[in-house]
Enzyme design. Sequence first.
Site, short mmCIF file in Angstrom:
data_model
loop_
_atom_site.label_atom_id
_atom_site.label_comp_id
_atom_site.label_asym_id
_atom_site.label_seq_id
_atom_site.Cartn_x
_atom_site.Cartn_y
_atom_site.Cartn_z
CE1 TYR A 191 56.40 57.08 5.12
CE2 TYR A 191 56.49 56.66 2.76
CZ TYR A 191 55.87 57.23 3.85
OH TYR A 191 54.71 57.96 3.67
CG HIS B 88 56.56 63.05 5.70
ND1 HIS B 88 57.45 61.99 5.78
CD2 HIS B 88 55.33 62.51 5.87
CE1 HIS B 88 56.77 60.87 5.97
NE2 HIS B 88 55.48 61.16 6.04
#
Length: 354
Positions: free
Chosen positions: A68, A156
């Site tokens: 992110y 992830h």
Amino acid sequence: MPNTPRDTAATGTPRVEIGQHGLRLPRIGLGTASLGNLLGAVTDEQAVDTIRHARDCGIGYVDTAPLYGHGLAERRVGSALRDTPREDLVISSKAGRLLRADAPRDESQYADGKPFYTDVPAAGPVWDFTYDGVRTSLAESLDRLDMDCVDILHLHDPDDHYKQASSTAYAALRDLRAEGTVKAIGAGMNRTAVLTRLVENCDLDVVLLAGRYTLLDQSAMADLLPACREHGTKVVVGGVFNSGILVDPSPQARYDYVPAEPVVIEKAARIQAVCDRYDVPLAAAALQFPLAHPQIVSVLVGARSVAELDMDLGLLEVVIPDGLWHDLRASGLLPEDVPVPSGPLATGLERTAR
């Protein structure tokens, strides 16, 4: 079909236990992809203000990841929460990508030649699901967060890396949990097939699913949610607005981060029409809907400003008539067997004035 009875994990209990190490997860959390400049830049000040406002409103659960903003989100979370007692927080981050200066361009993070994350540091993501890579990722996340631990560590997006994710990466997670370095382990993805296999073959406490259990898309009911129930794995849901189309299904709407197809816009518009008949904002129905499922313990809101966060919290307070859910089922916009909310939500949050 009458509403499915909801157990303790779906009645609005402020915190729900996950795993075997005493971790209790709030019903509402803050997702930070947008605060890492997803689909548009956010200033450090705006991001920090948003995270602190979430904390002040009682949101004690923050999810982040190295991806992110290429580390921006983690740094902003650390800056915002530096003075918050650690026992008041649940922090989750992710592993599977290391941020490196010589990273090749990752085409999965681009659409029409434009990156999903803008104005980010030069170091980019490099896939690494090795045992050492997972432990290195955690160490680097802790450095960016300026914290000595995270509570949950997810793998992830291992869609194309199942073999390593289920072996070396999982072994690292399992050992970190056994050591007490993290309290719970899981995986975070926006597709269900590999996530389901991980639940079936690894001892995961929780999974984070983005976009596949929403008012528009309940595809997780076919595989992931039954697997999680069978294996005792809890579910956190993100992406409840499906990139904004469940806020405003206009011709310019996005779905899964890219421009929505006409058929998707048409379905979202039909859902909105039902909501309009009951004078209920489409976004309120979208935000509250996932919390009715007994396997789902928490929903992440992805606000990128204080004003947007206040809007989201206001949506949680909207009382939605049972007739709205009945009409969505009757019109074929929701399956007959899908659990739906009934009555006001109890989230344990207290909104603060600004």
